[in-house]
Enzyme design. Structure first.
Site, PDB file in Angstrom:
ATOM      1  CB  ILE A  26      -0.983  -0.009   1.193  1.00  0.00           C
ATOM      2  CG1 ILE A  26      -2.039   1.081   1.029  1.00  0.00           C
ATOM      3  CG2 ILE A  26      -0.254   0.148   2.518  1.00  0.00           C
ATOM      4  CD1 ILE A  26      -2.960   0.886  -0.143  1.00  0.00           C
ATOM      5  CE  LYS A 102      -8.250  -0.064   3.758  1.00  0.00           C
ATOM      6  NZ  LYS A 102      -8.456  -1.522   3.704  1.00  0.00           N
ATOM      7  CG  ASP A 180      -7.633  -4.856   4.577  1.00  0.00           C
ATOM      8  OD1 ASP A 180      -7.067  -4.338   5.554  1.00  0.00           O
ATOM      9  OD2 ASP A 180      -7.310  -4.627   3.403  1.00  0.00           O
TER      10      ASP A 180
END
Length: 320
Positions: A26, A102, A180
């Site tokens: 990510i 997140k 997720d």
């Protein structure tokens, strides 16, 4: 939402020196391009025991990075969910502003403690729900604010082998499994729907060799009786499906491609390139400059309710 009041504005400017904790997929796919596009964000160093970035100092852990670079005044926590609380707390207690990937924590209690720490240390804490920065989300929120929602259909499906290759943590407690990505849909829904909504039923499909679900079907309602259905699935092959369709008392809204494409009553309103993380870092800079925190736990609460209230069913082993 949490707002810190009374911040000493002379203590900082809108520029900030950033340390990255975690250098996984990510970060490489999203954070680095966004940081490069944020003029007032200066990336100083990284902390990750397993990975590093070229041309940047790298350290085995957060503490070593902060010891070596006192000029760092902000930290992005991009590690697996179960590690975020302890790392964020260290950064906050050392007076650093913190951006949390997140979800902001593995539990609501963790996030509540981080909120208290940020307030105590008079620094900014940002729970970064990136999907809320998709191009069509703000317009959708404005349009829905004047209407009564009748029915919502959410479909959030992708191939876990593409988006989380070899990431075993996602199947462990705190990893959240299909939630997720699913929490991205919930972050949009909790932002754009004009009424709060509540879980009624949840079916969680858990592989026999995992502890978190690979698929989930959720049913919600709101105080006015809207029907809200969500289907999350990690087993999709091919392109992902990130769509929601909302019927109201005055028209139908479709937010698709993760929020990049917005249609209202078959009229195309927005069709734009995804630049969510640039929005995140611009917002982080704004929060720092104004001495504020922004921590919305509504999406995480919906996931917690699903785990608490959901019916678990075991399916064949999938995790490789």
């Amino acid at each position: 939402m949490v707002n810190n009041k009374g911040k000493r504005m002379s203590d900082f400017s809108s520029d900030f020196n950033l340390g990255l904790v975690g250098v996984g997929k990510i970060v490489r796919d999203q954070h680095l391009p966004a940081i490069a596009a944020t003029p007032n964000c200066h990336l100083v160093a990284t902390a990750d025991p397993y990975a590093s970035l070229p041309h940047l100092p790298d350290y085995q852990n957060l503490e070593a990075m902060l010891d070596a670079h006192p000029e760092i005044n902000a930290v992005s926590i991009c590690t697996p969910t179960h590690l975020r609380y302890s790392q964020a707390r260290v950064a906050l207690m050392r007076g650093k502003h913190v951006l949390l990937e997140k979800p902001p924590g593995a539990t609501l209690s963790e996030v509540e403690d981080l909120i208290a720490c940020a307030k105590q240390q008079d620094v900014s804490l940002f729970a970064a729900w990136h999907s809320r920065f998709a191009p069509g989300v703000a317009h959708a929120q404005q349009w829905l604010a004047e209407r009564q929602v009748q029915r919502v259909e959410i479909e959030w499906k992708e191939d876990v082998r593409v988006w989380h290759p070899g990431q075993a943590w996602i199947w462990e407690p705190g990893g959240m499994g299909v939630f997720d990505p699913g929490i991205n849909a919930l972050s949009i829904a909790t932002a754009i729907l004009p009424q709060p909504f509540f879980l009624q039923q949840a079916r969680l499909l858990v592989p026999s060799n995992a502890q978190t679900p690979i698929a989930a079907d959720l049913s919600f309602t709101d105080p006015k009786g809207a029907v809200i259905e969500a289907a999350f699935d990690f087993r999709q092959s091919g392109p992902p499906t990130w769509d929601m369709h909302i019927d109201t008392d005055n028209g139908r809204l479709s937010l698709t491609q993760g929020g990049c494409r917005l249609m209202i009553d078959d009229e195309l309103i927005i069709d734009a390139e995804e630049r969510e993380y640039q929005g995140l870092y611009a917002r982080f800079a704004e929060l720092i400059a104004n001495g504020r925190s922004e921590v919305d736990v509504a999406p995480l609460r919906q996931v917690a309710d699903a785990f608490l209230y959901g019916h678990r069913e075991t399916t064949d082993a999938f995790v490789e």
